[in-house]
Design a protein around this motif. Structure first.
Motif, PDB file in Angstrom:
ATOM      1  N   LYS A  11     -40.814 -22.990  64.855  1.00  0.00           N
ATOM      2  CA  LYS A  11     -40.100 -24.204  64.432  1.00  0.00           C
ATOM      3  C   LYS A  11     -38.608 -24.085  64.745  1.00  0.00           C
ATOM      4  N   SER A  12     -38.063 -22.893  64.624  1.00  0.00           N
ATOM      5  CA  SER A  12     -36.648 -22.695  64.950  1.00  0.00           C
ATOM      6  C   SER A  12     -36.391 -22.942  66.428  1.00  0.00           C
ATOM      7  N   LYS A  13     -37.346 -22.533  67.281  1.00  0.00           N
ATOM      8  CA  LYS A  13     -37.207 -22.762  68.718  1.00  0.00           C
ATOM      9  C   LYS A  13     -37.202 -24.259  69.011  1.00  0.00           C
ATOM     10  N   ASN A  14     -38.054 -25.015  68.308  1.00  0.00           N
ATOM     11  CA  ASN A  14     -38.084 -26.467  68.502  1.00  0.00           C
ATOM     12  C   ASN A  14     -36.795 -27.118  68.019  1.00  0.00           C
ATOM     13  N   TYR A 111     -53.110 -19.813  63.338  1.00  0.00           N
ATOM     14  CA  TYR A 111     -53.303 -20.812  62.295  1.00  0.00           C
ATOM     15  C   TYR A 111     -52.941 -22.175  62.871  1.00  0.00           C
ATOM     16  N   THR A 112     -53.401 -23.217  62.226  1.00  0.00           N
ATOM     17  CA  THR A 112     -53.136 -24.571  62.711  1.00  0.00           C
ATOM     18  C   THR A 112     -52.573 -25.426  61.578  1.00  0.00           C
ATOM     19  N   TYR A 113     -51.820 -26.452  61.948  1.00  0.00           N
ATOM     20  CA  TYR A 113     -51.365 -27.454  60.994  1.00  0.00           C
ATOM     21  C   TYR A 113     -51.264 -28.784  61.715  1.00  0.00           C
ATOM     22  N   VAL A 124     -51.299 -28.647  65.742  1.00  0.00           N
ATOM     23  CA  VAL A 124     -50.506 -27.599  66.400  1.00  0.00           C
ATOM     24  C   VAL A 124     -51.150 -26.245  66.103  1.00  0.00           C
ATOM     25  N   THR A 125     -51.433 -25.487  67.151  1.00  0.00           N
ATOM     26  CA  THR A 125     -51.987 -24.142  66.990  1.00  0.00           C
ATOM     27  C   THR A 125     -50.877 -23.121  67.199  1.00  0.00           C
ATOM     28  N   VAL A 126     -50.692 -22.267  66.210  1.00  0.00           N
ATOM     29  CA  VAL A 126     -49.644 -21.244  66.264  1.00  0.00           C
ATOM     30  C   VAL A 126     -50.314 -19.865  66.318  1.00  0.00           C
ATOM     31  N   GLU A 142     -44.454 -15.097  65.955  1.00  0.00           N
ATOM     32  CA  GLU A 142     -45.360 -16.219  66.172  1.00  0.00           C
ATOM     33  C   GLU A 142     -44.855 -17.069  67.337  1.00  0.00           C
ATOM     34  N   GLY A 143     -45.756 -17.899  67.872  1.00  0.00           N
ATOM     35  CA  GLY A 143     -45.395 -18.790  68.971  1.00  0.00           C
ATOM     36  C   GLY A 143     -46.569 -19.673  69.339  1.00  0.00           C
TER      37      GLY A 143
END
Length: 366
Positions: A11-14, A111-113, A124-126, A142-143
């Motif tokens: 999320k920080s990268k986004n 994991y997904t959300y 989104v699959t992380v 993670e990524g």
């Protein structure tokens, strides 16, 4: 030599991209306002008003950055190579520290959300790298890019000097991470498995010279029927919704053959409308083969040398060849039943192992 390695949460990268877009749009807005200001004649008394407006504009531009700062919690994992410790940070505040020697092994997970969008929602699959500390599992990095995450996981493994535990139950030591797929370990359970495919998948194994072929005659007849119905509906919608709007539909024909414009529209209408049906028909009837030779895997006629790829993984209904920089996916939706996807993967791995000259007996003591 690097003293530390850093990884941010996905999320920080986004958020970095969001901030770049915000700053870019703000700079464009300021530039346009500057041009407008330079073209306008101001009196001395107008500068006070301009100053007040300028303050409000600064607050307006700063508001999104303030909201992001208060509503987000950027996380970072730092691998300190000098002190041999791992540090976890949240909003630049350290929340946890762990020495290298506490970690027994690492493994991959996911994991997904769901994210709501203006057109509905998307999943989104992380993918994550997990540190196994005794019975405890701690997320390291993670990524959303599996190939990149897999490469980072191997970097971690080499620095921590611990093995990676795979989903097949194998323990891969750091020295074995860069081996190509035909020289890698394979789970004994896969070698011992008598792989059988369901009858509905219509899969058959053929042997030609030094090549083993998995051939598919799989056809989803219900899918052809559904695609045909969708195509008919789509054709009628285009014909009478768009065609009537421009007087091009068959209801506006005054003679046969119709005008050149109406005939061109009819042709484009049939091509676009029946594209789903033709696409499904093509996928159902194309030659569907996976071939294994001594040096490569051939997928639908395209060759992928073993030396280039390091692993074959399963992601939902796809099988993916991966290495440190790339991931190539192959959908098995038109190849076999969903229940047979894992069997196809095991069959490929087993054939690669056997045809490349590996000894199953040596694996038991690896």
């Amino acid at each position: 030599m690097e003293k530390e390695l850093r990884w941010s949460d996905h999320k920080s990268k986004n958020l970095r991209l969001v901030r770049i877009i915000l700053v870019g749009s703000e700079l464009i807005s300021i530039a346009l306002l500057g041009i407008v200001f330079s073209m306008t004649r101001f009196k001395e008394t107008d500068f006070l008003s301009f100053g007040i407006v300028g303050i409000f504009m600064i607050l307006f531009f700063a508001l999104p950055h303030i909201l992001l700062a208060f509503t987000t919690k950027p996380k970072e994992t730092v691998l300190d190579l000098e002190s041999k410790t791992i540090h976890w940070f949240e909003r630049k505040k350290e929340i946890k520290t762990l020495p290298f020697q506490s970690i027994n092994s690492i493994s991959y997970s996911e994991y997904t959300y769901t994210v709501k969008t203006k057109n509905g929602s998307r999943t989104v699959t992380v993918y994550t790298v997990i540190a196994n500390v005794g019975l405890e599992k701690i997320q390291l990095i993670e990524g959303t890019n599996y190939s990149k995450l897999r490469f980072d996981g191997e970097i971690l493994c080499k620095h921590l000097k611990v093995p990676i535990l795979t989903s097949d139950g194998l323990t891969i030591q750091p020295s074995e991470l860069d081996l190509p797929i035909h020289k890698r370990k394979i789970s004994q359970s896969i070698l011992d498995q008598e792989i059988q495919f369901s009858k509905d998948s219509e899969l058959s194994v053929l042997k030609q010279n030094q090549k083993v072929i998995l051939k598919s005659n799989y056809k989803q007849r219900i899918l052809v029927f559904v695609a045909f119905c969708v195509s008919v509906a789509l054709t009628l919608i285009i014909q009478f919704a768009i065609g009537d709007l421009f007087s091009l539909s068959v209801s506006h024909w005054e003679s046969f053959p119709a005008t050149a414009g109406q005939m061109v529209f009819l042709f484009l209408n049939l091509v676009l409308g029946f594209f789903p049906f033709l696409y499904v028909l093509f996928q159902q009837n194309r030659v569907k083969e996976i071939s294994i030779t001594k040096t490569s895997i051939e997928w639908y006629g395209k060759e992928y040398p073993f030396q280039t790829w390091e692993d074959l993984i399963q992601m939902d209904s796809k099988l993916c060849l991966v290495n440190d920089t790339e991931l190539v996916s192959f959908s098995l939706f038109y190849f076999c039943e969903t229940s047979d996807i894992t069997n196809v993967r095991h069959w490929i791995l087993k054939q690669i192992f056997e045809i490349s000259g590996n000894d199953p007996d040596l694996l038991r003591f690896g």
